[in-house]
Scaffold this active site. Structure first.
Site, short mmCIF file in Angstrom:
data_model
loop_
_atom_site.label_atom_id
_atom_site.label_comp_id
_atom_site.label_asym_id
_atom_site.label_seq_id
_atom_site.Cartn_x
_atom_site.Cartn_y
_atom_site.Cartn_z
N SER A 1 -10.49 -4.75 -9.54
CA SER A 1 -11.07 -3.34 -8.65
C SER A 1 -10.42 -2.22 -9.23
O SER A 1 -9.29 -2.25 -9.93
CB SER A 1 -10.62 -3.99 -7.19
OG SER A 1 -9.32 -3.89 -6.83
N TYR A 2 -10.83 -1.22 -8.60
CA TYR A 2 -10.27 0.09 -9.00
C TYR A 2 -8.62 0.21 -8.81
O TYR A 2 -8.06 -0.15 -7.96
CB TYR A 2 -10.72 1.33 -8.15
CG TYR A 2 -10.61 2.41 -8.66
CD1 TYR A 2 -10.95 3.06 -9.89
CD2 TYR A 2 -10.04 3.50 -7.82
CE1 TYR A 2 -10.84 4.54 -10.47
CE2 TYR A 2 -9.61 4.71 -8.26
CZ TYR A 2 -10.15 5.27 -9.34
OH TYR A 2 -9.64 6.44 -9.97
N PRO A 3 -8.03 0.57 -9.87
CA PRO A 3 -6.65 0.46 -10.09
C PRO A 3 -5.64 1.66 -9.65
O PRO A 3 -4.60 1.54 -9.61
CB PRO A 3 -6.35 0.05 -11.75
CG PRO A 3 -7.42 0.94 -12.44
CD PRO A 3 -8.65 1.06 -11.44
#
Length: 550
Positions: free
Chosen positions: A308-310
């Site tokens: 997922s978005y880091p």
């Protein structure tokens, strides 16, 4: 319906050509007008938006739900209003969401709002302060150094940044502590006893007694029983004579009395869901990967759909997040991931993740999105980051590790000595996090000694030591200090650390530890002295001839 996207901020801000390096003094930049412009790589996106809004009836902005996303929404709104000739005034809406789950998207559509102008102004104010201070001080110190030092490269820029310099300050502060460190001698006592597994004592025989130089000792040799090492409750003393007096009183007493024997359950808690700062710290500690490389690899994994978005500050999952299907997807992966995921879904081993303290209400914690065998990822850094993210997520969904801690306390003369031991009963999340996370068992579970029983020590030692200087600051420590003091954001911490390396203010060794260069030290010490001078000037101005009484 038309769906499109942008790449971060559309607009950038800078001073006009009339405020170039040689056209004005650095101080003039604090009042100079700031121009909004679109870089060449953003002009195609601007043209696309201008074209698309000509025939639409309304616009819904689905940008990140944090302050930075709000500022980007404002930039998109401005372009859309310009492209529609004002026709869309009052018809540009803002969607509020933090995950891309179906329920969350539907809820956001049912509760559309407006761009939060207060958040936009906060971002713009911070951006303006960064630009004015950074540009003014960069020009000031660069031009001053060029005039002061012969041979200083006239093409070099000695940059300044409101986040960059505090980051450098942490490195220099640790270096200064090392340079000014004065070692001190100290003395301490150690005791060893032997007990049978049933807790009964084993008699000892005196073999030798020696002394001198802080290495005084009396030893007794035992032929059986289990050796238990006990530490002095005082820890250490910096007075040799006092330590020797206490040691002699213990030797004269000869026998120690068991004053306490306790046992209690002990848990090692599973980690909270993974946020950006913690990802950087763990990657540095476990994988020896720098923060900038971590974020580059994580962004690439995100673009490929692996995670997922880091870039997130969130450490808690929303109640509607579906963990079981995600864990189920890993049961088909060969190796430790598949084996542990299968175990997690059986015998009621799955536990909902703990709730961390932070939530940016914009993105969920960092989680795996695609279940694959890590060896299929060709890039070594990306492979390591993916493995860390998966291990951390599975550990979050596990039970806490369970153990039993025992503590034994002995008193001899006036001095107390303690020993602690731990027996691990269930490893649980530690199984998947191996070899990075361990639970030290010390001396294991201690035999249960009878309270009030007398024990003759096997060895009673007086030892000496010397304090050591702190080590250079590590990347993990630097990230922690920046996060704790609000220097940068989860998305920019790595960038600030990289900047001070690129500017040759610090160097980093193979152990991920930083040392300042001569230039970095000179800059920090120079500003420290300047601030001190300004402070005393203010005191004299304010208090006049009576400032020495302040």
């Amino acid at each position: 319906m038309i769906t499109t996207s942008v790449r971060g901020h559309l607009a950038s801000h800078d001073f006009g050509p009339q405020y170039g390096w040689s056209a004005c003094t650095p101080s003039a930049l604090f009042e100079a007008p700031i121009q909004t412009m679109y870089k060449s790589d953003m002009e195609p996106l601007e043209r696309m938006l201008l074209q698309q809004v000509r025939n639409v009836q309304a616009v819904v902005l689905w940008l990140d739900c944090d302050r930075e996303g709000e500022a980007i929404s404002d930039e998109v709104r401005e372009v859309c209003l310009r492209g529609s000739g004002g026709r869309l005034e009052g018809r540009i809406y803002r969607a509020k969401f933090s995950t891309v789950l179906t329920q969350e998207i539907q809820r956001a559509l049912r509760s559309l709002g407006r761009v939060n102008d207060a958040f936009v102004q906060a971002v713009q104010a911070r951006s303006e302060i960064d630009l004015r201070c950074g540009a003014a001080f960069t020009r000031f110190q660069t031009l001053r150094l060029q005039k002061k030092f012969d041979g200083f490269d006239t093409g070099s820029v000695v940059s300044y940044g409101p986040c960059q310099f505090p980051t450098l300050g942490f490195v220099v502060e640790r270096w200064a502590r090392i340079e000014t460190f004065v070692p001190e001698d100290f003395w301490f006592l150690e005791m060893m006893i032997r007990l049978n597994e049933d807790g009964s004592t084993v008699p000892g025989v005196v073999m030798n007694e020696s002394g001198g130089g802080g290495g005084a000792q009396r030893q007794r040799v035992q032929q059986q029983g289990r050796a238990i090492n006990l530490s002095w409750r005082r820890g250490r003393l910096y007075d040799r004579v006092l330590t020797m007096a206490l040691y002699e009183s213990c030797l004269e007493a000869q026998e120690a009395v068991v004053t306490s024997m306790t046992g209690r359950p002990k848990n090692k808690w599973r980690p909270v869901p993974l946020a950006t700062v913690e990802l950087q710290k763990r990657a540095s500690r476990y994988l020896r990967i720098g923060s900038e490389s971590v974020m580059t690899a994580a962004e690439e994994l995100y673009n490929q759909g692996y995670i997922s978005y880091p870039r997130t500050e969130t450490e808690k999952f929303r109640p509607e997040f579906e963990h079981l299907p995600l864990i189920q997807s890993f049961t088909g992966v060969a190796g430790v991931f598949g084996e542990y995921a299968t175990k997690l879904l059986s015998n009621n081993n799955f536990q909902n993740p703990r709730l961390g303290q932070n939530d940016d209400n914009a993105h969920p914690p960092i989680t795996p999105c695609k279940a694959v065998e890590p060896s299929t990822i060709s890039d070594q850094t990306q492979r390591g980051i993916y493995t860390l993210v998966v291990k951390h997520y599975l550990a979050c969904c596990s039970r806490d590790a369970l153990g039993k801690e025992t503590q034994l306390t002995l008193k001899i003369a006036s001095e107390d000595f303690t020993a602690k031991g731990l027996m691990i009963l269930e490893k649980n999340w530690l199984e998947i996090y191996a070899p990075w996370e361990r639970w030290s068992t010390g001396q294991g579970e201690l035999p249960r000694a009878e309270v009030g029983s007398r024990i003759t020590p096997t060895a009673l030692l007086m030892k000496d030591g010397r304090t050591t200087a702190p080590t250079p600051i590590s990347e993990v420590e630097l990230i922690s200090l920046m996060d704790r003091n609000g220097i940068g954001t989860d998305a920019t911490i790595a960038q600030h650390i990289t900047t001070i390396q690129e500017r040759a203010y610090v160097t980093k060794d193979a152990q991920q530890k930083f040392l300042p260069t001569k230039l970095g030290i000179a800059l920090v010490e120079g500003y420290n002295r300047w601030v001190l001078t300004l402070f005393f000037s203010w005191v004299v101005l304010f208090y006049g001839p009576f400032y020495w009484l302040v």
